[in-house]
Enzyme design. Structure first.
Site, PDB file in Angstrom:
ATOM      1  CB  SER A 114      38.008  32.371  41.139  1.00 12.39           C
ATOM      2  OG  SER A 114      38.111  31.357  40.953  1.00 12.39           O
ATOM      3  CG  ASP A 165      43.742  27.106  43.160  1.00  8.72           C
ATOM      4  OD1 ASP A 165      42.607  26.328  42.984  1.00  8.72           O
ATOM      5  OD2 ASP A 165      44.001  28.464  43.179  1.00  8.72           O
ATOM      6  CG  HIS A 197      39.556  28.192  43.651  1.00  9.69           C
ATOM      7  ND1 HIS A 197      40.755  28.685  42.924  1.00  9.69           N
ATOM      8  CD2 HIS A 197      39.018  28.334  43.872  1.00  9.69           C
ATOM      9  CE1 HIS A 197      40.287  29.478  42.246  1.00  9.69           C
ATOM     10  NE2 HIS A 197      38.865  29.300  42.768  1.00  9.69           N
TER      11      HIS A 197
END
Length: 218
Positions: A114, A165, A197
């Site tokens: 991320s 996601d 995610h």
């Protein structure tokens, strides 16, 4: 200069480190989280050391966790400025770790998740000496418009992203691949069907195969 540090894992083989993987966590997490990837890969990479630094700033969204840069203002200019500030700090950490282990840049890979992927993709191509590779999960490319002018190396890159996601949409993967290509980086990429995610077992396997390849010692 702000200093950062975090948990480490010594080479599983018990000898001196012949390569280094730096794990960069996501927004609101910390190094204790992403160092958890090391056990999945350590036995297959017995001469590799792992370190997962805590991001330099407290997370603005809660009492726990860290952030590489703020998400309070998500304009392109604000995100780029925040990334630049964190990049200076991260580069200092990378330099210190390579010196501590007596390793050259080509023996070090960045692995991000991320916001950590955003940092990896920003820092890696801008370092003067080419690093071994960048492995990014569930991220995006910050400053794509300035990357062609600012990049000085083209490290091997592999990006993995969940198709479901809802925090960093899958479109971010495609835009990252396009932006990297404009800077001469042909990024491998994998979309994981149904994955949110997160990182799944297939993603871990793909990541291991990439690290084995880029960190192989001639």
């Amino acid at each position: 200069m702000t200093l950062i540090d975090g948990p480490r894992r010594h080479p599983a083989g018990g000898g001196a480190a012949r390569a280094l993987v730096i794990l960069l966590h996501g927004y609101g997490s910390d190094g204790d989280d992403l160092i958890g990837l090391a056990p999945y890969w350590a036995q297959a990479l017995p001469d590799v050391a792992f370190v997962s630094p805590h991001a330099p700033f407290p997370c603005e969204m809660g009492p726990f966790g860290r952030q590489w840069f703020s998400l309070g203002d998500r304009s392109a200019a604000a995100m780029l400025a925040g990334t630049r500030t964190a990049a200076d700090i991260l580069n200092g950490f990378i330099d210190d770790e390579l010196a501590r282990l007596n390793l050259t840049a080509d023996r070090m890979a960045l692995v991000g998740f991320s916001q950590g992927t955003m940092m990896s993709l920003f820092v890696g191509p801008r370092r003067a000496q080419q690093i071994a590779g960048i492995l990014g999960y569930s991220g995006r490319l910050i400053g794509a418009d300035v990357l062609p002018a600012e990049s000085v190396t083209t490290p091997p890159t592999s990006l993995i992203h969940g198709a479901a996601d809802d925090m960093v949409p899958i479109e971010s993967l495609h835009l990252a691949v396009e932006g990297l290509a404009a800077a001469g980086i042909d990024a491998e990429h994998e979309t994981r069907p149904g994955l949110g995610h997160s990182i799944d077992e297939v993603g871990l396997r793909i990541g291991l195969e990439f690290l084995q390849r880029v960190l192989a010692k001639d």
